[in-house]
Design a protein around this motif. Structure first.
Motif, mmCIF file in Angstrom:
data_model
loop_
_atom_site.group_PDB
_atom_site.id
_atom_site.type_symbol
_atom_site.label_atom_id
_atom_site.label_comp_id
_atom_site.label_asym_id
_atom_site.label_seq_id
_atom_site.Cartn_x
_atom_site.Cartn_y
_atom_site.Cartn_z
ATOM 1 N N VAL A 46 3.458 13.291 -4.655
ATOM 2 C CA VAL A 46 2.787 12.224 -3.913
ATOM 3 C C VAL A 46 3.854 11.358 -3.262
ATOM 4 C CG1 VAL A 46 1.259 10.243 -4.090
ATOM 5 C CG2 VAL A 46 0.896 12.222 -5.559
ATOM 6 N N GLU A 47 3.840 11.308 -1.945
ATOM 7 C CA GLU A 47 4.818 10.482 -1.234
ATOM 8 C C GLU A 47 4.071 9.470 -0.381
ATOM 9 O OE1 GLU A 47 8.394 13.358 0.004
ATOM 10 O OE2 GLU A 47 6.402 14.178 0.283
ATOM 11 N N THR A 48 4.533 8.237 -0.409
ATOM 12 C CA THR A 48 3.845 7.223 0.381
ATOM 13 C C THR A 48 4.810 6.448 1.271
ATOM 14 O OG1 THR A 48 4.028 5.762 -1.513
ATOM 15 C CG2 THR A 48 1.927 6.860 -1.206
ATOM 16 N N ALA A 49 6.092 6.513 0.970
ATOM 17 C CA ALA A 49 7.042 5.644 1.669
ATOM 18 C C ALA A 49 7.384 6.189 3.053
ATOM 19 C CB ALA A 49 8.310 5.501 0.831
ATOM 20 N N ALA A 50 7.998 5.314 3.833
ATOM 21 C CA ALA A 50 8.408 5.713 5.173
ATOM 22 C C ALA A 50 9.508 6.760 5.097
ATOM 23 C CB ALA A 50 8.910 4.501 5.942
ATOM 24 N N LEU A 109 0.822 -1.215 0.000
ATOM 25 C CA LEU A 109 0.000 0.000 0.000
ATOM 26 C C LEU A 109 0.850 1.256 0.000
ATOM 27 C CD1 LEU A 109 -2.890 -0.930 2.442
ATOM 28 C CD2 LEU A 109 -2.932 -0.861 -0.052
ATOM 29 N N ALA A 110 1.973 1.216 0.712
ATOM 30 C CA ALA A 110 2.818 2.411 0.785
ATOM 31 C C ALA A 110 3.804 2.457 -0.374
ATOM 32 C CB ALA A 110 3.572 2.434 2.105
ATOM 33 N N GLN A 111 3.781 1.460 -1.220
ATOM 34 C CA GLN A 111 4.690 1.380 -2.358
ATOM 35 C C GLN A 111 6.118 1.626 -1.907
ATOM 36 O OE1 GLN A 111 3.007 3.019 -5.999
ATOM 37 N NE2 GLN A 111 1.378 3.888 -4.791
ATOM 38 N N ASP A 112 6.474 0.935 -0.863
ATOM 39 C CA ASP A 112 7.785 1.120 -0.257
ATOM 40 C C ASP A 112 8.442 -0.241 -0.163
ATOM 41 O OD1 ASP A 112 9.958 1.456 1.381
ATOM 42 O OD2 ASP A 112 8.938 2.815 2.771
ATOM 43 N N GLU A 146 13.878 11.392 -5.948
ATOM 44 C CA GLU A 146 12.920 11.741 -4.888
ATOM 45 C C GLU A 146 13.268 13.093 -4.280
ATOM 46 O OE1 GLU A 146 14.468 8.729 -5.085
ATOM 47 O OE2 GLU A 146 12.719 7.747 -5.959
ATOM 48 N N ARG A 188 12.458 3.008 -10.784
ATOM 49 C CA ARG A 188 12.332 4.129 -9.854
ATOM 50 C C ARG A 188 11.018 4.869 -10.044
ATOM 51 N NH1 ARG A 188 17.861 5.695 -10.290
ATOM 52 N NH2 ARG A 188 17.209 6.993 -12.022
ATOM 53 N N GLU A 217 -1.305 10.173 -10.203
ATOM 54 C CA GLU A 217 0.116 9.837 -10.236
ATOM 55 C C GLU A 217 0.338 8.635 -11.148
ATOM 56 O OE1 GLU A 217 2.394 11.532 -8.977
ATOM 57 O OE2 GLU A 217 4.133 10.299 -8.495
ATOM 58 N N TYR A 275 4.253 5.156 7.752
ATOM 59 C CA TYR A 275 4.302 5.381 6.296
ATOM 60 C C TYR A 275 3.284 6.449 5.947
ATOM 61 C CZ TYR A 275 6.791 0.997 6.649
ATOM 62 O OH TYR A 275 7.675 0.030 7.011
ATOM 63 N N PRO A 276 3.665 7.707 6.105
ATOM 64 C CA PRO A 276 2.708 8.773 5.828
ATOM 65 C C PRO A 276 2.487 8.933 4.332
ATOM 66 C CG PRO A 276 4.826 9.700 6.435
ATOM 67 C CD PRO A 276 4.972 8.212 6.527
ATOM 68 N N MET A 277 1.243 9.107 3.941
ATOM 69 C CA MET A 277 0.933 9.411 2.545
ATOM 70 C C MET A 277 0.764 10.913 2.469
ATOM 71 S SD MET A 277 -1.307 10.283 0.079
ATOM 72 C CE MET A 277 -1.552 9.872 -1.626
ATOM 73 N N LEU A 305 -3.380 9.360 -6.068
ATOM 74 C CA LEU A 305 -2.641 8.161 -6.479
ATOM 75 C C LEU A 305 -3.018 7.770 -7.897
ATOM 76 C CD1 LEU A 305 -2.813 6.079 -3.185
ATOM 77 C CD2 LEU A 305 -0.756 7.025 -4.231
ATOM 78 N N HIS A 328 13.202 0.264 -5.651
ATOM 79 C CA HIS A 328 14.621 0.633 -5.566
ATOM 80 C C HIS A 328 15.530 -0.560 -5.338
ATOM 81 C CE1 HIS A 328 13.514 4.853 -5.292
ATOM 82 N NE2 HIS A 328 12.523 4.446 -4.548
#
Ligand SMILES: Nc1nc2c(ncn2[C@@H]2O[C@H](COP(=O)(O)OP(=O)(O)O)[C@@H](O)[C@H]2O)c(=O)[nH]1
Ligand SMILES: [Mg+2]
Lengths: 469, 495
Positions: free
Chosen positions: B333-337, A24-27, B25, A274, A212, A45-47, A209, A279
């Motif tokens: 738009v940022e979603t990651a930690a 969900l956080a695409q991390d 980023e 990226r 994006e 994980y703030p959006m 989203l 990453h």
């Protein structure tokens, strides 16, 4: 409530909490492992939209001593109204004692007002060990939802559903590893249903989203276009003395050229990854091959950096000056014949002498020599092969969740898929193929490429969008 | 447009080069923050990029762009002086009159009208767009020759006279234009052409002022002569044609038939009458103005306009500008930690052999944990192939259940191993390990406790766990560091 909504992802250890957050956080930096206890502390994980937090996902360690925690709470429970206070007292009493570290850690955000996302594995059977966890969560009184994440191949979803429905109003199935983009957005929207004030920020987040994602095609198109232009125009060169044997250097130069192409392709891959926020992908891919028979050309080079054509031009100009002076001298009566003649003679001299100049030496440094060049490739198929590979890679990346930690194998396990992509060009509409071919042709010819990236980007964007659809 | 165009191009290229080394980023964050400060929707795409550039690179009087621009101005000034000088020299030579040979009108026209118009024509050919130029054979080399020789290029020769800082900046600009020829070809072309026009204007200004000075302060006699067989009537036709643009407005500026007839060289040579031939100067100065200076001025304006257009186009096309505009225009738009994950990988190797095999039919006491699907001692004996002497359950419901199961074992007379059957597919949580600890306390040291993580198979049977599951249990038991607690290894032939 003015603060942005929080969502704590909680549950038994090893049920894919971190995987869901990662997707969900695409991390892809989230630590995910088959071993329990990988997540040891809450991580947020703030959006954010333009820096403004829209909602925050919180990954938590799993419950380790739910029954004992519940037993502690039960001892102090008097009326239902006090349930939440008892949970608060529990956290208060045990924080930092080492006794209920994981429970304290995961309950803290819930007591902060986070919505509860309770994760279970739908591929293994339901068991009594979950009851205490769900009971504690219910005691907090925060809005909650259960997510069934089928990790393995077993199917106990129906049993889970009926068990979970006793504790949670909303129960959904969500496969963390394979959920396509739309499913993820759907889930986020559902999060917004948990509390009336959360609906708007979640809707806005989902819209952002989506936007994006819409820009992804143009970004990927640009990355691929930049890669294509570089790969189609780059070459490797080596300056040789006039007497040097060119064939001696050719294989090394060809390797250098190929390495450069491959390096550039890898960079292109990374750029595309990226764009999607990947990453750490480990890639396994066969290297691009050159099919050209003859990649080499050579031309004379000169110490002061003029090539033969420029030399001739300079010579002609010099001749023209002399001739022009003659014209002036005779009062224009020669009708600029002198200029013309001078230019011709000057140019011809420069042409003739350029070969000799190359051999001259100044202070034992060669004044000129030969420039051996490998590439750019003239193979008409090459751009299509590169593009086909890039499209295939893009498709695989676009569909990949960030919870997926497997190496990305491109064109090894599935030759059919790749060759399918390579024939994508045949399925292109005529006008699109022609436009591409025009761009490739002018790149091959070395014609002005100032706008080539822009042009290719515009051509690739719809192709990518269609391939994705 | 606060800063000179070329300087900004250098700065932009430099900035984008620097940016390429940073993470996308961080660039997005920086540029989106800048975009919020930039005036929304001010002008076109280039304007936005220019405004951005001014923000990321606050006007630095000593930046490479500024220096290249200053070098350019110095070189341009030098070129202007050179043009002035050459114009003055040419005029001084052609308008030379020492009382013997009168000024030859034909020569003046040849240099200041013929040659100049020729150069203007070539300039115009050189300015044709590439597509047209390729259609005309031979035009390419002509243009190359022209550009190679154009006075605009002479500025490069002047580079060596500049101070090192300016020279380096200027050389950097040159290198950039040449390296990325595809991108900056037009910029380079118009830079050269604008330089040449600037030279042409200076040349004409020098020539005109010198000629005017000579006319005003010396006595000049004019005549015309040519070895060509040119009758006075034909010559009159030529000069009247040249004077056509202004003869109606200013009759004095056009030569008359009389003047032409009287000033043919062999006739004039006897009389030397300066006064008689004087009307020529008005015509000649007008010619220099209209055919020399004016076209050059027009071309200078045109070339400068095209140069700035080419710079603007390059602005849009430099690789990286598209990405920059994307960064400026689309929402961030940022979603990651934002923080690193706490705690390192926790897996450590297994230190001791924790496996324990129980021979088929061996005696044991069984406790099923957390609802492992075995109903009683009979079922357990059958499924495990062991002699289960006592049977209890723990790990579900109230904690008292656990205590009860333990209490039953403390009372047991024999010291057969205690088998704790757990679901292999669930991870070993601390809840269970706590229980094992309590069990150890209850049954005393040296009593074997065997944890049996098993899979539940159909019809009440059990199956050995998968290797990943088994290994996480072995690891957990290993961490207990209790030599009498082990993990059950189902006998090889057991189901
Ligand atoms: N095949 C599959 N594996 C999953 C899925 N979700 C989680 N896993 C795996 O399950 C294990 C535990 O996942 P993790 O996210 O660390 O669980 P957590 O302890 O609840 O945070 C990891 O090995 C994951 O790769 C899924 O949806 N499908
Ligand atoms: Mg985790």
């Amino acid at each position: 409530m003015s603060a942005a909504p929080l969502f704590a992802v909680v549950g038994h250890p090893n049920k894919g909490k971190s995987s869901i957050v990662s997707t969900l956080a695409q991390d892809d930096s989230v630590r995910i492992a088959p071993e329990a206890g990988t997540t040891v502390a809450c991580r947020r994980y703030p959006m954010k939209l333009d820096g403004r937090v829209q909602y925050t996902l919180i990954d938590t360690p799993g419950f380790q001593r739910a029954r004992r925690a519940l037993a502690w709470m039960r001892e102090r429970e008097t009326t239902a109204a006090e349930h939440r206070a008892v949970v608060e007292a529990f956290v208060e009493a045990h924080r930092g004692t080492g006794r209920f570290d994981d429970e304290c850690e995961l309950l803290a955000p819930v007591l902060e007002g986070a919505g509860i996302l309770y994760v279970v594995d739908g591929s293994i059977p339901y068991g009594p060990e979950y009851e205490a966890e769900m009971e504690i969560l219910r005691w907090t009184g925060e809005p909650s939802m259960a997510l069934i994440n089928p990790i393995g191949s077993g199917d106990y979803i129906a049993a889970w559903r009926s068990a979970l429905e006793q504790y949670f109003k909303i129960v959904r199935v969500f496969d963390a590893l394979t959920a396509p983009f739309e499913k993820r957005l759907e889930l986020l929207r559902a999060f917004g249903q948990l509390r009336e004030t959360w609906r708007a920020p979640l809707e806005e987040a989902v819209r952002a989203l989506e936007d994006e994602r819409g820009r992804v095609h143009s970004r990927v198109a640009r990355a691929i276009a930049e890669m294509l232009v570089d790969m189609l125009t780059s070459s490797a060169t080596r300056r040789l003395d006039v007497g040097a044997n060119a064939s001696f250097y050719e294989s090394a130069l060809e390797r250098e050229y190929e390495d450069r192409l491959r390096q550039r392709e890898r960079e292109g891959r990374r750029a595309v990854e990226r764009v999607f926020g990947h990453h750490r992908i480990e890639r396994r891919e066969g290297e691009v091959e050159l099919l050209d028979q003859d990649l080499f050309s050579s031309e004379h080079w000169y110490f002061w950096g003029l090539n033969r054509r420029q030399l001739v031009a300079t010579g002609a100009a010099g001749g023209a000056v002399v001739g022009g002076a003659v014209d002036v001298g005779v009062g224009g009566t020669s009708l600029l014949l002198g200029t013309l003649l001078g230019a011709t003679v000057g140019g011809a001299t420069a042409w003739w002498s350029s070969g000799r100049l190359a051999r001259a030496r100044v202070l034992n440094l060669p004044l000129g020599g030969r420039l051996l060049r490998c590439g750019p490739t003239r193979d008409v198929n090459f751009p299509y092969v590169v593009l086909g590979r890039a499209l295939y890679h893009h498709l695989r990346i676009a569909g990949r969740t960030h919870a997926n930690r497997e190496a990305l194998a491109l064109g090894q396990e599935s030759e059919g898929e790749v060759s399918g992509m390579e024939s994508w060009v045949e399925r292109l509409p005529d006008d699109r193929r022609k436009a591409l071919e025009r761009s490739f042709r002018s790149l091959r010819r070395g014609e002005s490429a100032g706008g080539a990236i822009e042009e290719l980007t515009a051509q690739l964007e719809p192709i990518l969008a269609e391939a994705d659809a | 447009m606060t800063r000179p165009a070329l300087a900004r191009l250098v700065d932009l290229a430099n900035q984008l080069d620097e940016d390429a080394k940073r993470s996308p980023e961080s660039l997005r964050r920086r540029d989106r923050a800048l975009a919020a400060e930039l005036v929304a929707g001010a002008g076109g795409a280039e304007q936005a990029v220019v405004a951005w550039l001014d923000r990321v690179r606050p006007d630095d009087p000593d930046g490479p762009g500024e220096r290249a621009e200053r070098a350019n101005r110095v070189l341009g000034a030098g070129l202007g002086v050179l043009g002035l000088g050459m114009g003055m020299g040419a005029a001084a030579a052609l308008f030379h009159y020492d009382g013997t040979h009168p000024v030859n009108v034909v020569r003046v026209l040849a240099v200041f009208v013929g040659l100049q118009l020729g150069l203007v024509a070539v300039t115009l050919l050189a300015t044709l767009p590439e597509r047209l130029r390729r259609a005309i054979p031979g035009l390419g080399p002509l243009r190359d020759a022209f550009l190679a020789f154009s006075p605009g290029r002479w500025r490069l020769a002047g580079l060596r006279f500049l101070p090192a800082r300016l020279r380096e900046a200027s050389q950097q600009l040159r290198a950039m234009l040449e390296r990325q020829h595809r991108l900056y070809g037009e910029v380079e072309k118009w830079w050269l052409l604008a330089g040449s026009q600037w030279f042409g204007v200076s040349f004409n200004v020098g020539a005109l002022t010198t000629a005017f000075f000579l006319v005003a302060f010396t006595d000049l006699a004019f005549a015309w002569s040519t070895t060509l067989d040119l009758s006075p009537e034909r010559f009159l036709g030529v000069v009247s044609g040249l004077a056509a643009p202004w003869s109606a407005l200013w009759p004095g500026g056009a030569p008359t038939a009389e003047l032409v007839a009287q000033t043919q060289y062999f006739r004039a040579i006897g009389s030397h009458s300066a006064a008689e031939s004087a009307p020529w100067w008005r015509f000649l100065l007008a010619c220099m103005l209209v055919y020399g200076l004016v076209p050059r001025l027009a071309l200078l304006v045109f070339a400068r306009w095209r140069l700035s257009a080419a710079v603007a186009r390059a602005f849009r096309r430099i690789p990286g500008v598209m990405a920059l505009r994307d960064r400026l225009e689309s929402r961030l738009v940022e979603t990651a930690a934002e923080t690193e994950e706490i705690g390192g990988p926790t897996q450590r190797p297994i230190l001791q052999d924790v496996g324990a095999e129980l021979p088929t039919g061996a005696a044991c006491h069984a406790i099923v944990w957390s609802g492992f699907p075995l109903a009683d001692a009979r079922a357990a004996s059958r499924a495990l192939g062991l002699e289960v002497r006592s049977f209890g359950s723990a790990g579900e419901g109230a904690l008292e259940n656990d205590a009860r199961a333990m209490a039953a074992l403390t009372g047991a007379v024999d010291d057969a191993p205690v088998l704790v059957v757990t679901k292999a597919w669930e991870p070993p949580v601390l809840e269970l390990l706590d229980f094992i600890g309590e069990l150890r306390a209850a049954v005393g040291e040296e009593r074997a406790i065997v944890i049996a993580p098993l899979m539940a198979a159909a019809d009440g049977n059990v199956a050995p766990p998968s290797e990943p599951d088994a290994s996480q249990w072995r690891r957990a038991v290993d961490r207990l560091g209790d030599p009498w607690t082990s993990v059950y290894l189902p006998a090889g032939e057991a189901k």
